[in-house]
Design an enzyme around this catalytic site. Structure first.
Site, PDB file in Angstrom:
ATOM      1  CG  ASP A  87      46.689  65.622 -37.509  1.00 55.21           C
ATOM      2  OD1 ASP A  87      47.768  65.416 -38.247  1.00 55.21           O
ATOM      3  OD2 ASP A  87      46.148  64.840 -36.953  1.00 55.21           O
ATOM      4  CG  ASP A  88      47.428  66.034 -41.552  1.00 59.03           C
ATOM      5  OD1 ASP A  88      48.427  65.544 -40.948  1.00 59.03           O
ATOM      6  OD2 ASP A  88      46.603  65.201 -41.947  1.00 59.03           O
ATOM      7  CB  CYS A 101      49.954  60.913 -37.842  1.00 55.25           C
ATOM      8  SG  CYS A 101      48.898  62.060 -38.658  1.00 55.25           S
ATOM      9  NE  ARG A 152      50.191  63.678 -34.559  1.00 57.77           N
ATOM     10  CZ  ARG A 152      49.670  64.315 -34.229  1.00 57.77           C
ATOM     11  NH1 ARG A 152      49.386  64.582 -32.729  1.00 57.77           N
ATOM     12  NH2 ARG A 152      49.206  65.177 -35.019  1.00 57.77           N
ATOM     13  CE  LYS A 189      46.706  62.007 -35.211  1.00 61.29           C
ATOM     14  NZ  LYS A 189      46.573  62.350 -36.608  1.00 61.29           N
ATOM     15  CG  HIS A 212      48.149  58.289 -34.764  1.00 64.67           C
ATOM     16  ND1 HIS A 212      48.066  58.954 -35.903  1.00 64.67           N
ATOM     17  CD2 HIS A 212      48.076  56.899 -34.876  1.00 64.67           C
ATOM     18  CE1 HIS A 212      47.521  57.960 -36.658  1.00 64.67           C
ATOM     19  NE2 HIS A 212      47.598  56.881 -35.974  1.00 64.67           N
ATOM     20  CB  SER A 234      43.772  59.960 -37.399  1.00 70.95           C
ATOM     21  OG  SER A 234      45.224  60.357 -37.659  1.00 70.95           O
ATOM     22  CG  HIS A 267      43.712  64.212 -39.679  1.00 73.35           C
ATOM     23  ND1 HIS A 267      42.798  63.410 -40.183  1.00 73.35           N
ATOM     24  CD2 HIS A 267      44.896  63.463 -39.872  1.00 73.35           C
ATOM     25  CE1 HIS A 267      43.256  62.367 -40.632  1.00 73.35           C
ATOM     26  NE2 HIS A 267      44.661  62.343 -40.450  1.00 73.35           N
ATOM     27  CG  ASP A 269      50.975  65.731 -37.643  1.00 75.40           C
ATOM     28  OD1 ASP A 269      50.723  66.515 -38.409  1.00 75.40           O
ATOM     29  OD2 ASP A 269      50.519  64.621 -37.584  1.00 75.40           O
ATOM     30  CG  ASN A 270      51.780  65.138 -41.277  1.00 75.27           C
ATOM     31  OD1 ASN A 270      51.518  64.601 -40.414  1.00 75.27           O
ATOM     32  ND2 ASN A 270      50.777  65.971 -41.907  1.00 75.27           N
ATOM     33  CE  LYS A 310      48.452  62.762 -43.231  1.00 76.48           C
ATOM     34  NZ  LYS A 310      47.437  62.931 -42.867  1.00 76.48           N
TER      35      LYS A 310
HETATM   36 MG    MG Z   1      49.458  64.703 -39.310  1.00 74.58          MG
END
Ligand code: MG
Length: 470
Positions: free
Chosen positions: A18-19, A58, A62, A116, A118, A141, A217, A269-270, A287
């Site tokens: 995540d991130d 996010c 996803r 996660k 989301h 998140s 994240h 994811d980003n 992001k």
């Molecule tokens: Mg993310």
């Protein structure tokens, strides 16, 4: 044994951070974070240098990866005006969408998710509604719980009002909340426990494990052992924990004799927020932006015996491609009654001379087409509602520093053809265009928050003390 040995259908371990930014890993040039297990994964497999998520945030990222479709295709362009799903919203991924997990489960795979989600927190939108036999993790998140709030800044609640997120963070097992405000520093280890158990129970059936980290994240709660070894603060400690988790999973696959039968995919994811120790270097942006740093992410694929070790590719590939590619490799068939944007990239995995199947890649921010890439060229049309026309040569200038639009009107015209095709099919809020080939998001009229604040409830933590939100 006969001479015509039938190879077992491959297992899939899909790891999504995540991130985590393009520049956060040793094998992508980081000198701040030590990532020996991830670097070894790259040395044993294929590293993508032009791999894109379909959104810089996010939920749409996803949803796109799981369905093989651009976010606007599945109604994930915005969530009643918000860029991601919020707790208790009556929106999510409908069961009319067929995820990669559903495809593989229906093809005989055992399926497990940890971490996660989301893509919607209401019944009907959860992982167990989307092809996962079991799920253990967070519905959204890790900053969407009861958390200390800064007294200033955009997320500070006005004086005398409730914070934006005031309900406890739920930890879920399948479709039930089993804990509230869990100790976030312990979650990765708990996810691993579940994942290892799943791997050891694999038996003879092929499996899909989707491991969706809560790191990196914010807020970043980390275990002391990772903090002690970090040269990059809590961020480096979180990256080290991701690296350790990979090491454990690979060790398990090895000791179970499954390494050669398992496709391991590692991605994010980003892009990173680009602050607090995160890096998208050498890319521009972060992001939430459609600069490269927002959507170009690390991606490594390891499949011993099939994907040659130590390769890299600069060909464009996307998270959406995992859908038809994994389906094909695992003996599943993708739906033929709808548009799927992902392309089968098996050739990129196995053949050094293969080229990208994508004529163009689209960068959407919510419902707005902000940029288009075709080959080496990327045009920007807007940034969060502010129109601009800029052209970059990503081969010569991956950091998007030098606008060459004035010198290449022909290239702009070529890219405009792709943009127009995208607007017709997927829509473009900048031009008040509605896509002709989009499907609706799932919507229920009576959503109920998964948790509500009760001061007498014995939460593990009544309130997280870190103020970061991202
Ligand atoms: Mg993310």
């Amino acid at each position: 044994m006969t001479t015509t040995e039938t190879r077992r259908r491959p297992n899939v371990v899909l790891i999504n951070c995540d991130d985590l930014g393009y520049g956060d890993l040793g094998c992508y040039g980081s000198e701040r974070n030590a990532t020996p297990a991830i670097d070894r994964l790259a040395a044993d497999g294929l590293r993508f240098d032009n791999f894109y998520m379909a959104s810089p945030v996010c939920s749409p990222s996803r949803g796109a990866m799981l369905t093989g479709c651009y976010p606007p295709r599945i109604g994930f362009d915005s969530f009643d005006g918000l860029p991601v799903l919020f707790p208790g919203q009556g929106l999510g991924l409908p069961t009319s969408e067929v995820t990669i997990a559903t495809l593989l489960r229906d093809a005989g795979y055992r399926t497990q998710m940890v971490g996660k989600w989301h893509c919607g927190d209401q019944r009907g939108f959860l992982p167990t509604d989307h092809g996962f036999d079991h799920w253990f993790g967070l519905p959204y998140s890790n900053d969407m719980g009861r958390q200390a709030h800064p007294t200033e800044g955009p997320l500070a609640p006005p004086p005398g009002t409730e914070p934006f997120f005031s309900n406890p963070l739920p930890l879920m097992l399948d479709d039930a909340v089993i804990e509230q405000q869990p100790d976030q520093a312990a979650l990765t280890e708990r996810y691993l426990t579940e994942a290892v158990r799943f791997l050891r129970d694999a038996g003879d059936d092929p499996f899909l494990l989707y491991f969706a980290h809560l790191y990196v994240h914010v807020p970043l709660y980390v275990q002391p052992r990772f903090a002690a070894g970090s040269d990059n603060g809590p961020y480096g400690a979180a990256v080290a924990c991701i690296d350790w988790a990979l090491d454990v999973l690979l060790h398990e696959l090895e000791s179970l004799g499954l390494a050669d039968d398992t496709i391991v995919v590692f991605t994010s994811d980003n892009g990173s927020r680009g602050v607090d120790g995160g890096s998208n270097a050498p890319l521009r942006g972060a992001k939430t932006t459609t600069w490269e740093g927002g959507m170009r992410v690390p991606c490594i694929v390891r499949w011993p015996g099939t994907v040659a070790a130590g390769r890299t590719t600069a060909e464009v590939a996307t998270s959406m491609d995992l859908y038809p590619t994994l389906a094909g490799l695992c003996g599943a068939t993708i739906p033929d009654d709808r548009t799927i944007d992902g392309r089968d990239i098996t050739a990129l995995l196995t053949d050094d001379g293969a080229t990208t199947p994508h004529e163009a890649f689209l960068y959407y921010w919510m419902d707005q087409l902000e940029a288009v890439r075709a080959g080496r060229w990327k045009v920007h049309y807007a940034k969060h509602g502010a129109e601009r026309t800029e052209l970059y040569d990503l081969d010569a200038d991956p950091a998007e520093t030098t606008d060459v639009a004035a010198e290449h009107p022909d290239v702009l015209a070529d890219l405009a053809v792709h943009a127009e095709a995208a607007r017709a099919s997927l829509g473009d809020g900048l031009q008040a265009r509605t896509g002709a080939d989009v499907r609706p998001i799932g919507r229920i009229s009576d959503p109920v928050p998964l948790t509500t604040y009760d001061p007498d409830h014995p939460y593990y933590l009544a309130e997280y003390d870190l103020t970061d939100r991202g």
